[in-house]
Write a protein that holds these residues in place. Sequence first.
Motif, short mmCIF file in Angstrom:
data_model
loop_
_atom_site.label_atom_id
_atom_site.label_comp_id
_atom_site.label_asym_id
_atom_site.label_seq_id
_atom_site.Cartn_x
_atom_site.Cartn_y
_atom_site.Cartn_z
N THR A 1 0.83 -1.19 0.00
CA THR A 1 0.00 0.00 0.00
C THR A 1 0.87 1.25 0.00
O THR A 1 2.11 1.17 0.02
N TYR B 1 -2.66 8.18 2.80
CA TYR B 1 -3.97 8.46 2.23
C TYR B 1 -5.08 8.21 3.25
O TYR B 1 -5.99 7.41 3.01
N PHE C 1 -8.15 6.03 4.33
CA PHE C 1 -8.08 4.74 3.64
C PHE C 1 -6.87 3.94 4.10
O PHE C 1 -6.98 2.74 4.35
N GLU D 1 -9.06 0.68 4.03
CA GLU D 1 -8.55 -0.36 3.14
C GLU D 1 -7.68 -1.37 3.86
O GLU D 1 -7.62 -2.53 3.47
N SER E 1 -6.17 2.38 -2.86
CA SER E 1 -7.13 3.24 -3.57
C SER E 1 -6.72 3.40 -5.03
O SER E 1 -6.78 4.49 -5.59
N ASN F 1 -7.34 3.11 -8.78
CA ASN F 1 -8.44 3.05 -9.73
C ASN F 1 -8.04 2.25 -10.96
O ASN F 1 -6.90 2.30 -11.42
N TYR G 1 -14.77 -0.18 -4.23
CA TYR G 1 -15.38 1.13 -3.94
C TYR G 1 -15.18 2.06 -5.12
O TYR G 1 -14.28 1.87 -5.94
N MET H 1 -14.82 6.09 -6.52
CA MET H 1 -14.24 7.34 -6.09
C MET H 1 -14.91 8.54 -6.77
O MET H 1 -15.07 8.56 -7.97
N ASN I 1 -9.74 12.66 -4.48
CA ASN I 1 -10.81 11.86 -3.90
C ASN I 1 -11.55 12.68 -2.84
O ASN I 1 -10.98 13.04 -1.81
N GLN J 1 -11.40 11.25 0.75
CA GLN J 1 -10.07 11.35 1.36
C GLN J 1 -9.72 12.78 1.72
O GLN J 1 -9.16 13.05 2.78
N VAL K 1 -12.18 1.52 -7.74
CA VAL K 1 -10.99 1.06 -6.99
C VAL K 1 -11.06 -0.45 -6.82
O VAL K 1 -12.10 -1.01 -6.45
N GLN L 1 -17.11 0.42 6.10
CA GLN L 1 -17.29 1.79 5.60
C GLN L 1 -17.85 2.70 6.68
O GLN L 1 -17.38 3.82 6.87
#
Length: 279
Positions: free
Chosen positions: A51, A55, A58, A71, A111, A113, A129, A131, A201, A204, A237, A269
């Motif tokens: 990762t 961010y 997330f 995430e 995150s 995309n 998810y 965005m 985002n 975010q 995402v 969430q």
Amino acid sequence: MQQGLSHTAVSTVATLNKASKKLATGLLALTAAMAMSASHAKEWKEIRIATDATYPPFESVAPDGSLVGFEMDYARALCEEMKVKCVISNPGWDALIPGLNARKFDAVMASMNITDDRLKAVDFSDVYYRMKNQFVAASGSNIEISKDGLKGKNIVVQTGTPQENFVREQFGDVAHISGYVKADEPFLDLQSGRADLTFGNKVQIDEGFLKKPGGEKFGFVGPVYDGRDYPVLGRGVAVAMRKNEAELKAMFNTAIQSLKEKGITKQLQAKYFDYDLSE
């Protein structure tokens, strides 16, 4: 010549024997290939997930050094559903796709995309998810989001993202656009006055900047943009994986669907957002 058999019969028997031998050889080769394929099929007992923990909410680094956020919780829930050990690392944004293809890890959850450019390099799971994106500027700046309104403005974004591609595509001919590797760096430029706007985002930015100390002097401006109207912003995402990892992709897709059906995705969430990220 065999007694009682004509020359033609003997010839026919020989031909049949040769055909039988060829068939047997073919079956042996097929069996060997199937066995080899089975021996090379990876049994996933541990999945290494990478990762970019800049961010929030997330993914971010907690004071104790642990990786936290929606995430990160979701990644651990997926691993539990798949009944595998989950090892999460934080190599940073620029290292994600190169490290994935270099087999330093097995999947990326940051995150990321789905875009056409990324699909050239990696594969993706089903979307978990979606965005929505919006510009942010100083409160009271009255900046209009248009070609005329952004003429000469300084816009900062995270580099290598669909958001950067969108801003350059839509306003690169009129605005000054700069990119930063870390997702939180554009906020520092806004606070210092070096930049007029950032774009990213919406969730975010709201949770990771506007609701934090120093973010109260800024706010969203202009419309909300997403990938349905602007494909450059991505299709949603998802988990990034190397190409030709069909078994791993199927495992992730099954787990994503299972967490959704069990209501676990919505529970996670709700822990972090006041938004439904599925639409």
